[in-house]
Design a protein around this motif. Structure first.
Motif, PDB file in Angstrom:
ATOM      1  N   GLY A  11       0.843  -1.195   0.000  1.00 49.21           N
ATOM      2  CA  GLY A  11       0.000   0.000   0.000  1.00 49.21           C
ATOM      3  C   GLY A  11       0.874   1.239   0.000  1.00 49.21           C
ATOM      4  N   GLY A  14      -0.310   4.772  -0.738  1.00 52.28           N
ATOM      5  CA  GLY A  14      -1.472   5.238   0.025  1.00 52.28           C
ATOM      6  C   GLY A  14      -1.107   6.334   1.017  1.00 52.28           C
ATOM      7  N   GLN A  15      -2.102   6.791   1.759  1.00 54.46           N
ATOM      8  CA  GLN A  15      -1.856   7.966   2.621  1.00 54.46           C
ATOM      9  C   GLN A  15      -1.027   7.647   3.870  1.00 54.46           C
ATOM     10  OE1 GLN A  15      -4.938  10.026   4.592  1.00 54.46           O
ATOM     11  NE2 GLN A  15      -6.052   8.178   5.191  1.00 54.46           N
ATOM     12  N   ILE A  16      -1.172   6.487   4.461  1.00 56.35           N
ATOM     13  CA  ILE A  16      -0.307   6.158   5.609  1.00 56.35           C
ATOM     14  C   ILE A  16       1.147   6.063   5.148  1.00 56.35           C
ATOM     15  CG2 ILE A  16       0.293   4.371   7.310  1.00 56.35           C
ATOM     16  CD1 ILE A  16      -2.683   3.770   7.591  1.00 56.35           C
ATOM     17  N   GLU A  42       2.560  -2.219  -4.581  1.00 51.32           N
ATOM     18  CA  GLU A  42       1.271  -1.578  -4.866  1.00 51.32           C
ATOM     19  C   GLU A  42       0.506  -2.433  -5.880  1.00 51.32           C
ATOM     20  OE1 GLU A  42      -1.104   0.346  -4.413  1.00 51.32           O
ATOM     21  OE2 GLU A  42      -0.424   1.719  -2.866  1.00 51.32           O
ATOM     22  N   ILE A  43      -0.762  -2.098  -6.044  1.00 53.94           N
ATOM     23  CA  ILE A  43      -1.519  -2.735  -7.119  1.00 53.94           C
ATOM     24  C   ILE A  43      -1.148  -2.021  -8.431  1.00 53.94           C
ATOM     25  CG2 ILE A  43      -3.393  -3.589  -5.687  1.00 53.94           C
ATOM     26  CD1 ILE A  43      -5.000  -1.085  -6.385  1.00 53.94           C
ATOM     27  N   VAL A  87       0.415  -2.577   4.894  1.00 57.36           N
ATOM     28  CA  VAL A  87      -0.458  -1.415   5.095  1.00 57.36           C
ATOM     29  C   VAL A  87      -1.624  -1.432   4.106  1.00 57.36           C
ATOM     30  CG1 VAL A  87      -0.530   1.120   5.143  1.00 57.36           C
ATOM     31  CG2 VAL A  87       1.532  -0.080   5.917  1.00 57.36           C
ATOM     32  N   GLY A  88      -1.364  -1.891   2.898  1.00 54.17           N
ATOM     33  CA  GLY A  88      -2.391  -1.881   1.846  1.00 54.17           C
ATOM     34  C   GLY A  88      -3.506  -2.860   2.161  1.00 54.17           C
ATOM     35  N   ALA A  89      -4.732  -2.420   1.951  1.00 54.38           N
ATOM     36  CA  ALA A  89      -5.876  -3.299   2.165  1.00 54.38           C
ATOM     37  C   ALA A  89      -7.016  -2.770   1.322  1.00 54.38           C
ATOM     38  CB  ALA A  89      -6.264  -3.329   3.638  1.00 54.38           C
ATOM     39  N   ILE A 108      -6.495 -10.929  -0.356  1.00 54.54           N
ATOM     40  CA  ILE A 108      -5.207 -10.204  -0.429  1.00 54.54           C
ATOM     41  C   ILE A 108      -4.190 -10.808   0.540  1.00 54.54           C
ATOM     42  CG2 ILE A 108      -4.093  -7.987   0.123  1.00 54.54           C
ATOM     43  CD1 ILE A 108      -6.693  -6.597  -0.811  1.00 54.54           C
ATOM     44  N   GLN A 112      -0.492 -12.679   0.133  1.00 56.00           N
ATOM     45  CA  GLN A 112       0.718 -12.068   0.708  1.00 56.00           C
ATOM     46  C   GLN A 112       1.377 -12.998   1.728  1.00 56.00           C
ATOM     47  OE1 GLN A 112      -0.131  -7.976   1.795  1.00 56.00           O
ATOM     48  NE2 GLN A 112      -0.535  -7.436  -0.336  1.00 56.00           N
ATOM     49  N   VAL A 129      -1.143  -3.543   9.289  1.00 56.31           N
ATOM     50  CA  VAL A 129      -1.839  -2.289   9.609  1.00 56.31           C
ATOM     51  C   VAL A 129      -3.208  -2.258   8.916  1.00 56.31           C
ATOM     52  CG1 VAL A 129      -1.736   0.234   9.370  1.00 56.31           C
ATOM     53  CG2 VAL A 129       0.342  -1.047   9.932  1.00 56.31           C
ATOM     54  N   GLY A 130      -3.260  -2.786   7.698  1.00 56.40           N
ATOM     55  CA  GLY A 130      -4.497  -2.750   6.901  1.00 56.40           C
ATOM     56  C   GLY A 130      -5.634  -3.469   7.608  1.00 56.40           C
ATOM     57  N   ASN A 131      -6.797  -2.865   7.599  1.00 57.30           N
ATOM     58  CA  ASN A 131      -7.950  -3.416   8.340  1.00 57.30           C
ATOM     59  C   ASN A 131      -8.742  -4.446   7.541  1.00 57.30           C
ATOM     60  OD1 ASN A 131      -7.867  -2.204  10.898  1.00 57.30           O
ATOM     61  ND2 ASN A 131      -8.400  -0.243   9.981  1.00 57.30           N
ATOM     62  N   MET A 155      -1.409  -4.165  14.370  1.00 55.08           N
ATOM     63  CA  MET A 155      -1.138  -2.907  15.070  1.00 55.08           C
ATOM     64  C   MET A 155      -2.285  -2.452  15.967  1.00 55.08           C
ATOM     65  SD  MET A 155       0.407   0.630  13.624  1.00 55.08           S
ATOM     66  CE  MET A 155      -1.004   1.619  13.154  1.00 55.08           C
ATOM     67  N   HIS A 187      -8.274  -4.492  17.081  1.00 55.42           N
ATOM     68  CA  HIS A 187      -8.202  -3.081  16.658  1.00 55.42           C
ATOM     69  C   HIS A 187      -9.545  -2.735  16.030  1.00 55.42           C
ATOM     70  CE1 HIS A 187      -7.145   0.692  14.885  1.00 55.42           C
ATOM     71  NE2 HIS A 187      -7.466   0.238  13.695  1.00 55.42           N
TER      72      HIS A 187
HETATM   73  P1  NAX Z   1      -5.172   4.284   1.336  1.00 56.11           P
HETATM   74  O1  NAX Z   1      -6.426   3.830   0.655  1.00 56.11           O
HETATM   75  O2  NAX Z   1      -4.737   5.701   1.236  1.00 56.11           O
HETATM   76  O3  NAX Z   1      -3.951   3.385   0.828  1.00 56.11           O
HETATM   77  C1  NAX Z   1      -4.023   2.009   0.712  1.00 56.11           C
HETATM   78  C2  NAX Z   1      -3.150   1.623  -0.450  1.00 56.11           C
HETATM   79  O4  NAX Z   1      -3.105   0.211  -0.506  1.00 56.11           O
HETATM   80  C3  NAX Z   1      -3.676   2.113  -1.802  1.00 56.11           C
HETATM   81  O5  NAX Z   1      -2.662   2.856  -2.461  1.00 56.11           O
HETATM   82  C4  NAX Z   1      -3.992   0.818  -2.536  1.00 56.11           C
HETATM   83  O6  NAX Z   1      -3.727   0.895  -3.937  1.00 56.11           O
HETATM   84  C5  NAX Z   1      -3.054  -0.165  -1.849  1.00 56.11           C
HETATM   85  N1  NAX Z   1      -3.451  -1.563  -1.970  1.00 56.11           N
HETATM   86  C6  NAX Z   1      -4.700  -2.095  -1.978  1.00 56.11           C
HETATM   87  N2  NAX Z   1      -4.641  -3.414  -2.169  1.00 56.11           N
HETATM   88  C7  NAX Z   1      -3.345  -3.731  -2.233  1.00 56.11           C
HETATM   89  C8  NAX Z   1      -2.652  -4.952  -2.442  1.00 56.11           C
HETATM   90  N3  NAX Z   1      -3.310  -6.112  -2.617  1.00 56.11           N
HETATM   91  N4  NAX Z   1      -1.306  -4.933  -2.469  1.00 56.11           N
HETATM   92  C9  NAX Z   1      -0.630  -3.769  -2.323  1.00 56.11           C
HETATM   93  N5  NAX Z   1      -1.226  -2.585  -2.151  1.00 56.11           N
HETATM   94  C10 NAX Z   1      -2.571  -2.567  -2.104  1.00 56.11           C
HETATM   95  O7  NAX Z   1      -5.342   3.823   2.848  1.00 56.11           O
HETATM   96  P2  NAX Z   1      -4.511   4.281   4.138  1.00 56.11           P
HETATM   97  O8  NAX Z   1      -5.172   5.466   4.727  1.00 56.11           O
HETATM   98  O9  NAX Z   1      -3.075   4.338   3.809  1.00 56.11           O
HETATM   99  O10 NAX Z   1      -4.839   3.067   5.125  1.00 56.11           O
HETATM  100  C11 NAX Z   1      -4.345   1.754   4.878  1.00 56.11           C
HETATM  101  C12 NAX Z   1      -5.010   0.768   5.794  1.00 56.11           C
HETATM  102  O11 NAX Z   1      -4.702   1.044   7.152  1.00 56.11           O
HETATM  103  C13 NAX Z   1      -6.531   0.738   5.716  1.00 56.11           C
HETATM  104  O12 NAX Z   1      -6.962  -0.624   5.679  1.00 56.11           O
HETATM  105  C14 NAX Z   1      -6.950   1.380   7.027  1.00 56.11           C
HETATM  106  O13 NAX Z   1      -8.228   0.950   7.430  1.00 56.11           O
HETATM  107  C15 NAX Z   1      -5.875   0.885   7.931  1.00 56.11           C
HETATM  108  N6  NAX Z   1      -5.687   1.598   9.217  1.00 56.11           N
HETATM  109  C16 NAX Z   1      -5.304   0.866  10.285  1.00 56.11           C
HETATM  110  C17 NAX Z   1      -5.027   1.437  11.510  1.00 56.11           C
HETATM  111  C18 NAX Z   1      -4.574   0.617  12.673  1.00 56.11           C
HETATM  112  O14 NAX Z   1      -4.420   1.192  13.750  1.00 56.11           O
HETATM  113  N7  NAX Z   1      -4.341  -0.703  12.570  1.00 56.11           N
HETATM  114  C19 NAX Z   1      -5.215   2.893  11.719  1.00 56.11           C
HETATM  115  C20 NAX Z   1      -5.196   3.680  10.461  1.00 56.11           C
HETATM  116  C21 NAX Z   1      -5.892   3.036   9.290  1.00 56.11           C
HETATM  117  O15 NAX Z   1      -7.277   3.265   9.400  1.00 56.11           O
END
Ligand code: NAX
Length: 326
Positions: A11, A14-16, A42-43, A87-89, A108, A112, A129-131, A155, A187
Motif C-alpha cells: 500500500g 497510500g496515505q499512511i 502496490e496494485i 499497510v495496503g488493504a 489479499i 501475501q 496495519v491494513g484493516n 497494530m 483493533h
Molecule cells: P489508502 O487507501 O490511502 O492506501 C491504501 C493503499 O493500498 C492504496 O494505495 C492501494 O492501492 C493499496 N493496496 C490495496 N490493495 C493492495 C494490495 N493487494 N497490495 C498492495 N497494495 C494494495 O489507505 P490508508 O489510509 O493508507 O490506510 C491503509 C489501511 O490502514 C486501511 O486498511 C486502514 O483501514 C488501515 N488503518 C489501520 C489502523 C490501525 O491502527 N491498525 C489505523 C489507520 C488506518 O485506518
C-alpha cells in the motif's frame, strides 16, 4: 555502518505510507545507524503514483536509504524482507457488508502470506496495519506455515498511543509520565483500553481519575477515535497511524524501556484464557528482537467482561473467513 536491512511496505502509494516511508528512510524506525532498502508493493493501477513517491524519496537524499525497489508482485516486494509492513488493504466500498470486506481482504492477505512464506527472510517481522488488521494478520500467518507464527503481529499501538494521550490530557501529565497502559483485543470499537495497571508519575492512574470518566468517556473516546478523526478530517488517520507503526517495529526490534510495556496484537498462546491462535492485543515487553506477553496481571470482573467481548468479535471474524484458511 551496519549492512542494510530490507523493509517491505505494501500500500506504498497510500496515505499512511506517504508519512511512513519517509520516517523509515530517515532512521526513525530502526535507528540512525541502520541503512534500509525499501521494497514497495502496490496494485498495478497505483504504480505511477508509487513512482512519484519514490521520486520524492530520492529527492530527500536520505543518508540511510540504500535502495528502493517497486513492484506490483508480492514475490518481488517481499524477497529476503527482514521487515514487512502490510499497510495496503481493500477499503470498504459503498454497499459492502462487513463479510464482503473480510473476504476481499482475506484474498489479499492469503496471497501475501504465501509470498512471505516463499521468499521473505526466515526471521521476517510482519506488522499488519491494513484493516481488519488482526484477522488479516491471522490469514497471512496461516498461509505462511514455514514461518514462526510469532512473527505475525497486528497494530494496536495507535490505540495504545491514543489512550496515553487521553490519560495525559486528563491528568495534566506528559505521555512520558505514564507507564503500563494496555489495549486488549481487536483493533476495532470492541477493543478494551485498560488503565487498571497504569501509573502516572508513579501513582496508580485509576486513583487519579473519576471512575465514571474512565468508563463513559475514556474507553469510548479511545475506541471511537478513528471515527472521530474521519469525521473531522474527512480522511482516516494517516500520520498518527504511520507514527505508531514506527513505534511498534522500533520497540519490537530494539526493545521496550525497563519498567514499561507496549500493546501489540500477537498470536495468543492462551495467556489470560484468550483462545490460542487468535491475533489478540496484549501488553508485551520486547528484548533482543523478541516479545513476551506480560504475565500474572490481575483481571477483575469489569476487565474480564470487556476482554471477552473483543475476543468474541475476533472469533466471529475468524469464523467468517474459515473457508479461506488453510
Ligand atoms: P489508502 O487507501 O490511502 O492506501 C491504501 C493503499 O493500498 C492504496 O494505495 C492501494 O492501492 C493499496 N493496496 C490495496 N490493495 C493492495 C494490495 N493487494 N497490495 C498492495 N497494495 C494494495 O489507505 P490508508 O489510509 O493508507 O490506510 C491503509 C489501511 O490502514 C486501511 O486498511 C486502514 O483501514 C488501515 N488503518 C489501520 C489502523 C490501525 O491502527 N491498525 C489505523 C489507520 C488506518 O485506518
Amino acid at each position: 555502518m551496519k549492512n542494510p536491512v530490507r523493509v517491505a511496505v505494501t500500500g506504498a502509494a497510500g496515505q499512511i505510507s506517504y508519512s511512513l516511508l519517509f520516517r523509515i528512510a530517515s532512521g526513525d524506525m530502526l535507528g540512525k545507524d541502520q541503512p534500509v532498502i525499501l521494497q514497495l508493493l502496490e496494485i498495478t493501477p497505483a504504480m505511477d503514483a508509487l513512482r512519484g513517491v519514490v521520486m520524492e524519496l530520492e529527492d530527500c537524499a536520505f543518508p540511510l536509504l540504500a535502495g528502493t525497489v517497486i513492484s506490483d508482485k508480492p514475490e518481488e516486494a517481499f524477497a529476503d524482507a527482514d521487515y514487512a509492513l502490510l499497510v495496503g488493504a481493500r477499503p470498504r466500498g459503498p454497499g459492502m457488508e462487513r463479510k464482503d470486506l473480510l473476504e476481499a481482504n482475506a484474498a489479499i492477505f492469503s496471497v501475501q502470506g504465501k509470498a512471505l512464506n516463499a521468499v521473505a527472510s526466515r526471521q521476517v517481522k510482519v506488522l499488519v496495519v491494513g484493516n481488519p488488521a488482526n484477522t488479516n494478520a491471522l490469514i497471512a500467518q496461516r498461509n505462511a506455515p514455514d514461518l514462526d507464527p510469532r512473527n505475525f503481529t497486528a497494530m494496536t499501538r495507535l490505540d495504545h498511543n491514543r489512550a496515553l494521550a487521553q490519560l495525559a490530557g486528563k491528568t495534566g501529565a506528559a505521555t512520558t509520565d505514564i507507564r503500563q497502559m494496555i489495549i486488549w483485543g481487536n483493533h476495532s470499537a470492541t477493543q478494551y483500553p485498560d488503565i487498571s495497571q497504569a501509573s502516572v508519575k508513579g501513582d496508580a492512574a485509576a486513583g487519579l481519575v473519576p471512575r465514571e470518566w474512565y468508563e463513559t468517556d475514556f474507553i469510548p473516546t479511545v475506541q471511537q477515535r478513528g471515527a472521530a478523526i474521519i469525521k473531522a478530517r474527512g480522511a482516516s488517520s494517516a500520520a498518527s497511524a504511520a507514527s505508531s507503526a514506527i513505534d511498534h517495529i522500533r520497540d519490537w526490534a530494539l526493545g521496550t524501556p525497563d519498567g514499561d510495556w507496549v500493546s501489540m496484537a500477537v498470536p495468543s498462546d492462551g495467556s489470560y484464557g484468550i483462545e490460542e491462535g487468535l491475533i489478540y492485543s496484549f501488553p508485551v515487553t520486547c528484548k533482543n528482537g523478541d516479545y513476551s506477553i506480560v504475565q500474572g496481571l490481575e483481571i477483575d470482573a469489569f476487565s474480564r467482561q470487556r476482554m471477552t467481548v473483543t475476543e468474541q468479535e475476533l472469533r466471529e471474524e475468524r469464523d467468517g473467513v474459515a473457508h479461506l484458511l488453510p
